[in-house]
Design an enzyme around this catalytic site. Structure first.
Site, PDB file in Angstrom:
ATOM      1  N   MET A 100      34.676  33.106  41.588  1.00 47.38           N
ATOM      2  CA  MET A 100      33.613  33.096  40.581  1.00 47.38           C
ATOM      3  C   MET A 100      33.983  32.164  39.423  1.00 47.38           C
ATOM      4  SD  MET A 100      31.853  36.791  40.678  1.00 47.38           S
ATOM      5  CE  MET A 100      33.003  37.677  39.676  1.00 47.38           C
TER       6      MET A 100
ATOM      7  N   LEU B  62      38.958  29.468  36.739  1.00 47.45           N
ATOM      8  CA  LEU B  62      40.093  29.482  37.657  1.00 47.45           C
ATOM      9  C   LEU B  62      41.432  29.497  36.928  1.00 47.45           C
ATOM     10  CD1 LEU B  62      38.831  26.946  40.358  1.00 47.45           C
ATOM     11  CD2 LEU B  62      38.497  29.417  40.237  1.00 47.45           C
TER      12      LEU B  62
ATOM     13  N   HIS C 270      44.049  31.845  41.547  1.00 47.95           N
ATOM     14  CA  HIS C 270      43.117  31.154  42.447  1.00 47.95           C
ATOM     15  C   HIS C 270      43.815  29.984  43.136  1.00 47.95           C
ATOM     16  CE1 HIS C 270      40.166  32.834  39.360  1.00 47.95           C
ATOM     17  NE2 HIS C 270      39.701  33.332  40.482  1.00 47.95           N
TER      18      HIS C 270
ATOM     19  N   ARG D  86      38.963  37.480  33.598  1.00 47.05           N
ATOM     20  CA  ARG D  86      38.556  38.342  32.476  1.00 47.05           C
ATOM     21  C   ARG D  86      39.595  38.350  31.351  1.00 47.05           C
ATOM     22  NH1 ARG D  86      35.962  41.108  36.694  1.00 47.05           N
ATOM     23  NH2 ARG D  86      33.768  41.479  36.249  1.00 47.05           N
TER      24      ARG D  86
HETATM   25  P1  AMP Z   1      37.296  35.965  41.335  1.00 46.20           P
HETATM   26  O1  AMP Z   1      37.045  34.579  40.844  1.00 46.20           O
HETATM   27  O2  AMP Z   1      37.781  36.908  40.291  1.00 46.20           O
HETATM   28  O3  AMP Z   1      36.140  36.508  42.143  1.00 46.20           O
HETATM   29  O4  AMP Z   1      38.508  35.839  42.338  1.00 46.20           O
HETATM   30  C1  AMP Z   1      38.432  34.949  43.434  1.00 46.20           C
HETATM   31  C2  AMP Z   1      39.575  35.274  44.355  1.00 46.20           C
HETATM   32  O5  AMP Z   1      40.806  35.096  43.659  1.00 46.20           O
HETATM   33  C3  AMP Z   1      39.537  36.733  44.840  1.00 46.20           C
HETATM   34  O6  AMP Z   1      39.886  36.769  46.208  1.00 46.20           O
HETATM   35  C4  AMP Z   1      40.575  37.380  43.970  1.00 46.20           C
HETATM   36  O7  AMP Z   1      41.161  38.524  44.549  1.00 46.20           O
HETATM   37  C5  AMP Z   1      41.602  36.261  43.806  1.00 46.20           C
HETATM   38  N1  AMP Z   1      42.440  36.475  42.639  1.00 46.20           N
HETATM   39  C6  AMP Z   1      42.035  36.845  41.404  1.00 46.20           C
HETATM   40  N2  AMP Z   1      43.091  37.018  40.591  1.00 46.20           N
HETATM   41  C7  AMP Z   1      44.192  36.752  41.344  1.00 46.20           C
HETATM   42  C8  AMP Z   1      45.612  36.768  41.074  1.00 46.20           C
HETATM   43  N3  AMP Z   1      46.070  37.093  39.878  1.00 46.20           N
HETATM   44  N4  AMP Z   1      46.454  36.450  42.076  1.00 46.20           N
HETATM   45  C9  AMP Z   1      45.963  36.128  43.313  1.00 46.20           C
HETATM   46  N5  AMP Z   1      44.656  36.097  43.622  1.00 46.20           N
HETATM   47  C10 AMP Z   1      43.785  36.410  42.649  1.00 46.20           C
END
Ligand code: AMP
Length: 284
Positions: free
Chosen positions: A30, A33, A37, A191
Site C-alpha cells: 500500500m 515504502l 517492503h 503507520r
Molecule cells: P503494506 O504496505 O503495509 O500493505 O505491506 C505490504 C507488505 O509488506 C505486506 O506483505 C506486509 O506484511 C509487508 N511488510 C510490512 N511491514 C513489514 C516489515 N516490517 N518487515 C517485512 N515485511 C513487512
C-alpha cells in the site's frame, strides 16, 4: 523500472515476459515504502526473474474511514526506493482500475475460524477487503511467486486460505518473509510515519512486551504473563486491542503450553489514533 497505471498495459508486458518463460514474483503493497517492503523485493529478486510491486491503498480493507484518509502517501520516495532496490515493474492503479464495478464485495470469502479471532472481530470486514483486492491483483498479475510479510501474520494466513479457496495453490507459491525492525525493535510499518516524536519513543514497548512473553513462556502461566505484557503497554499509555498467545499454525488461542506446540504472540494496540500490530514466534 517500468511503471504501469493500466491493467491492459501491464498485462501486455507480462504476457510477453511469460512467453519467454520468465518467472514472475509479486509484492503487493500500500506504499509509504520502507526497508521491510524492500526486503520483500529482495526476496523476490533472489527467487524470480521479474519482480512486480504494486502500490494500491485498498479502500475495501479499511474498516475505519479516518485510517484510510490518513494513510501516508509518499509515491515519489516509493519510486526512488523501488528503483534502488532493483524492482522491475511498478503497478500503480487507480481505485476505478481495480474496482470498475464499485467497492461492494459481491463474493463472500469463507475464511472460517481465521476471521473470528484477533484482527477479525476488531476490524470487521478487513479480511474480506484484503481477499477482494488480493483476488483482483493476483488475477491481473498471475505471478508464480507471491511475497508477503509475516509482520501481518494473520493476513498471511488469510491470503494462503484465499489461494486454497481459489484453487491457486499449485500456480502461486506463497512466501512469508521475516519482519524487519528498527534498531530499537519497533517493527517497520508505514503507520510509524504517523507517530509523533513522543509516541515514536514509546512504540518499541510493543516489541518489549512480545519479547517478555517469549522469555516467560516456559513458566507456563500464560494468562498471567499475558496480563503482565498487557500492563507493560498500559503503563506506557497504549490502548490494547489484544495481547494473545496462539497456535502458530491455526491461530487458536493457547491457554496452556505443552512445551512442544509452536506458538506465537500477537499484539494490536493504539498509540494515540495510530493502530500498530506486531507478532513474535515464541518457540524458536
Ligand atoms: P503494506 O504496505 O503495509 O500493505 O505491506 C505490504 C507488505 O509488506 C505486506 O506483505 C506486509 O506484511 C509487508 N511488510 C510490512 N511491514 C513489514 C516489515 N516490517 N518487515 C517485512 N515485511 C513487512
Amino acid at each position: 523500472m517500468l511503471l504501469f497505471h493500466h491493467i491492459h498495459h501491464l498485462q501486455n508486458f507480462l504476457q510477453q515476459a511469460k512467453s519467454k518463460q520468465t518467472t514472475i514474483g509479486f509484492v503487493p503493497t500500500m506504499g509509504a515504502l520502507h526497508k521491510g517492503h524492500v526486503s520483500l523485493i529482495q526476496a523476490s529478486k533472489q527467487q524470480t526473474q521479474l519482480t512486480v510491486c504494486s502500490i494500491f491503498v485498498n479502500p475495501t480493507q479499511f474498516n475505519n474511514a479516518s485510517d484510510f484518509e490518513k494513510y501516508p502517501i509518499t509515491i515519489a520516495d516509493d519510486i526512488r526506493l523501488l528503483e534502488l532496490a532493483g524492482c522491475d515493474v511498478l503497478f500503480l492503479p487507480s481505485v476505478t482500475e481495480i474496482y470498475p464495478h464499485g467497492l461492494e464485495n459481491k463474493s463472500h470469502y469463507d475464511l472460517g475460524f481465521l476471521e473470528t479471532v484477533l484482527e477479525g472481530p476488531t476490524r470487521p470486514g478487513h479480511f474480506q477487503g484484503v481477499c477482494m483486492v488480493m483476488e483482483r491483483l493476483l488475477s491481473i498479475v498471475q505471478p508464480r511467486h507471491l511475497f508477503m510479510g509475516l509482520k501481518d501474520y494473520q493476513q498471511c494466513m488469510v491470503v494462503k486460505r484465499l489461494l486454497y479457496l481459489k484453487n491457486w495453490e499449485q500456480q502461486i507459491q506463497f512466501h512469508g518473509c521475516p519482519t524487519l525492525r528498527e534498531p530499537d525493535g519497533l517493527a517497520m510499518s508505514s503507520r510509524n510515519l504517523r507517530l509523533n516524536a513522543e509516541q515514536r519513543a514509546i512504540a518499541p514497548v510493543i516489541f518489549e512486551a512480545l519479547h517478555y512473553l517469549k522469555q516467560q513462556l516456559a513458566t507456563g502461566w500464560l494468562q498471567q504473563i499475558k496480563m503482565e505484557a498487557a500492563n507493560l503497554l498500559l503503563n506506557k499509555g497504549l490502548k490494547i486491542d489484544y495481547v494473545e498467545i496462539a497456535d502458530a499454525d491455526t491461530l487458536e488461542p493457547v491457554k496452556e503450553w505443552n512445551g512442544t506446540q509452536t506458538v506465537t504472540a500477537l499484539i494490536a494496540a493504539f498509540l494515540g489514533d495510530v493502530r500498530l500490530i506486531d507478532n513474535l514466534i515464541l518457540t524458536s
